[in-house]
Write an enzyme that holds these catalytic residues in place. Structure first.
Site, PDB file in Angstrom:
ATOM      1  N   GLU A  92      -6.365   3.944   6.938  1.00 13.48           N
ATOM      2  CA  GLU A  92      -6.030   5.029   6.018  1.00 13.48           C
ATOM      3  C   GLU A  92      -7.154   5.318   5.036  1.00 13.48           C
ATOM      4  O   GLU A  92      -7.629   4.412   4.333  1.00 13.48           O
ATOM      5  CB  GLU A  92      -4.749   4.697   5.249  1.00 13.48           C
ATOM      6  CG  GLU A  92      -4.292   5.837   4.349  1.00 13.48           C
ATOM      7  CD  GLU A  92      -2.881   5.650   3.833  1.00 13.48           C
ATOM      8  OE1 GLU A  92      -2.534   6.332   2.859  1.00 13.48           O
ATOM      9  OE2 GLU A  92      -2.130   4.845   4.407  1.00 13.48           O
TER      10      GLU A  92
ATOM     11  N   HIS B 171      -7.974  11.987  -1.274  1.00  8.15           N
ATOM     12  CA  HIS B 171      -7.542  11.652   0.072  1.00  8.15           C
ATOM     13  C   HIS B 171      -8.036  12.683   1.083  1.00  8.15           C
ATOM     14  O   HIS B 171      -8.462  12.325   2.186  1.00  8.15           O
ATOM     15  CB  HIS B 171      -6.009  11.591   0.098  1.00  8.15           C
ATOM     16  CG  HIS B 171      -5.453  11.120   1.403  1.00  8.15           C
ATOM     17  ND1 HIS B 171      -5.384   9.786   1.741  1.00  8.15           N
ATOM     18  CD2 HIS B 171      -4.955  11.807   2.459  1.00  8.15           C
ATOM     19  CE1 HIS B 171      -4.844   9.669   2.954  1.00  8.15           C
ATOM     20  NE2 HIS B 171      -4.573  10.874   3.404  1.00  8.15           N
TER      21      HIS B 171
ATOM     22  N   LYS C 114       5.169   1.608  -0.901  1.00  9.93           N
ATOM     23  CA  LYS C 114       4.294   1.792   0.262  1.00  9.93           C
ATOM     24  C   LYS C 114       2.841   1.823  -0.182  1.00  9.93           C
ATOM     25  O   LYS C 114       1.950   1.252   0.471  1.00  9.93           O
ATOM     26  CB  LYS C 114       4.660   3.079   0.996  1.00  9.93           C
ATOM     27  CG  LYS C 114       3.928   3.282   2.328  1.00  9.93           C
ATOM     28  CD  LYS C 114       2.615   4.025   2.189  1.00  9.93           C
ATOM     29  CE  LYS C 114       1.955   4.257   3.546  1.00  9.93           C
ATOM     30  NZ  LYS C 114       0.641   4.931   3.426  1.00  9.93           N
TER      31      LYS C 114
ATOM     32  N   ASP D  79       0.251 -12.635   8.709  1.00  5.02           N
ATOM     33  CA  ASP D  79       1.350 -11.903   9.335  1.00  5.02           C
ATOM     34  C   ASP D  79       1.776 -10.719   8.470  1.00  5.02           C
ATOM     35  O   ASP D  79       2.523 -10.880   7.502  1.00  5.02           O
ATOM     36  CB  ASP D  79       2.522 -12.857   9.558  1.00  5.02           C
ATOM     37  CG  ASP D  79       3.641 -12.257  10.405  1.00  5.02           C
ATOM     38  OD1 ASP D  79       3.710 -11.021  10.506  1.00  5.02           O
ATOM     39  OD2 ASP D  79       4.436 -13.031  10.962  1.00  5.02           O
TER      40      ASP D  79
END
Length: 420
Positions: free
Chosen positions: A82, A374, A260, A276
């Site tokens: 991202e 972004h 998130k 993990d």
């Protein structure tokens, strides 16, 4: 002396960045090639790690700079596809650096192994028997991993509960196991399976599940940092920042996106170090809902001088030994870059990155909006997607941003015009 402050780091070429990092942490030429030649994981190695291997799936690996954690400068490897995540974390860390950076604490490396016993005629009597025979159960657990016990870890305690499931009483035993510097899933599961056999005989019931819980609520890492006021005394924008945080406490739809963003940073470091990612994400989101409603993992406060102080608390079941942390050559190199010596230190760094990521995201949201930074990186990806090469990429991005049209069809037309 190692420093995470590398002026103009983002302007360097990838090879120049690796050389800079290599000087600080003494990477060997082989380790540099592991990163630069994208051949860190061979198909033969992948075939030993997963079933039916047919290839490998590379993810970009970047380095976040400007981080100081518990007084120690650290360069943080982050694996993510991202755009803007690594830059945002680095920029936020820079605002915290001169105010002392990040300070962390850790509750310890205790994992829970769950044993679910059904068909128990007298469940509360069974609970009593389990506590009466606690030492025997813990001994059975520790027989499964004498190496862990010798290092100071192993099964330390247990809890027993009666839980109603579908109108039936289930006896649930929690084995509390200190996994030390390992994530510990295999050790916990092995102990749970061994102890379940004895508990079945003790209770007259049947063990249905014998597995760890990823809600590692006794393996909590906390991080705290103060950030220089990015709004230059503009109280209106500062208030918007706090209001955005308050919305994440009150509204689960906002909290999901808020968290998130935190996990953008956390997961990138977890993945880079071969830990993990699914376990960490499951634990974090379950912990965010521990009060009965899903909320922010972070808290934010404004000090009298305008400084913004944030804290984060999150389960962090990561290790520096075992799993793919040592088996995956790139993860092994990432661990060397981090220069960590314990799971506690690694957990603190990861939580600090999550806190920095949250600060950067909220700052952008209430200021220029999340898309400004972004979209520039998104535009670069799109330019490559439609066939731009070399100098065409930057030119196409410049034109697209000037026009304010970062769409596939618009980028395709821009790149075509540059080719002819």
């Amino acid at each position: 002396m190692m420093t995470s402050r590398i002026p103009g780091f983002y302007k360097l070429s990838p090879n120049e960045r690796i050389d800079k990092i290599g000087e600080s942490v003494k990477l060997t030429e082989i380790e540099k090639k592991t990163l630069t030649e994208c051949n860190g994981l061979q198909l033969e190695q992948a075939n030993q790690m997963v079933e039916n291997a047919i290839g490998v799936f590379p993810i970009p690996l970047g380095a976040a700079v400007n981080f100081k954690v518990n007084g120690k400068d650290v360069i943080v490897p982050m694996a993510t596809e991202e755009p803007s995540v690594i830059a945002a974390a680095s920029n936020a860390a820079k605002l915290a650096y001169d105010l002392g950076g990040f300070t962390t604490s850790y509750t310890g490396s205790i994992m829970r192994g769950q044993i679910h016993i059904v068909n128990v005629a007298q469940p509360y009597q069974a609970v009593a028997k389990i506590y009466e025979n606690k030492e025997e159960i813990l001994h059975i657990c520790n027989e499964q991993d004498p190496t862990l016990v010798a290092l100071g870890g192993g099964a330390e305690n247990l809890e027993a509960h009666v839980i109603e499931a579908n109108g039936k009483a289930t006896v649930v035993i929690h084995l509390l196991i200190n996994t030390m510097d390992a994530m510990g899933a295999n050790a916990v599961n092995t102990m749970a399976e061994a102890a379940a056999l004895r508990i079945e005989k003790m209770t007259g019931g049947e063990a249905v599940l014998r597995i760890l819980s990823n809600l590692a609520d006794q393996r909590i890492v906390r991080a705290r940092a103060s950030f220089q006021d990015p709004f230059k005394g503009d109280r209106k924008r500062t208030n918007k920042f706090i209001q955005a945080y308050e919305m994440a406490l009150a509204d689960p739809y906002r909290a999901a996106t808020h968290n998130k963003g935190i996990m953008n940073g956390i997961t990138a470091v977890v993945l880079a170090t071969g830990n993990d990612t699914r376990a960490i994400e499951a634990g974090a989101h379950a912990y965010a809902a521990k009060r009965g409603g899903y909320q922010s993992l972070t808290h934010w406060e404004i000090e009298s001088n305008g400084t913004i102080t944030g804290t984060i608390a999150v389960p962090m079941a990561v290790g520096i030994i075992g799993g793919t942390t040592q088996a995956h050559p790139i993860a092994k190199t990432a661990m060397k870059i981090l220069q960590t010596t314990s799971a506690e230190e690694l957990a603190g760094i990861i939580a600090s990155v999550g806190l920095a990521q949250n600060f950067a995201a909220m700052r952008a949201l209430v200021d220029e909006g999340i898309q400004r930074g972004h979209m520039k990186l998104h535009a670069k990806n799109m330019a490559v997607m439609v066939g731009a090469k070399g100098n065409q990429i930057e030119e196409a991005v410049r034109i697209a941003l000037e026009k304010g049209t970062v769409r596939y069809d618009a980028m395709q037309a821009i790149v075509q015009s540059l080719k002819y």
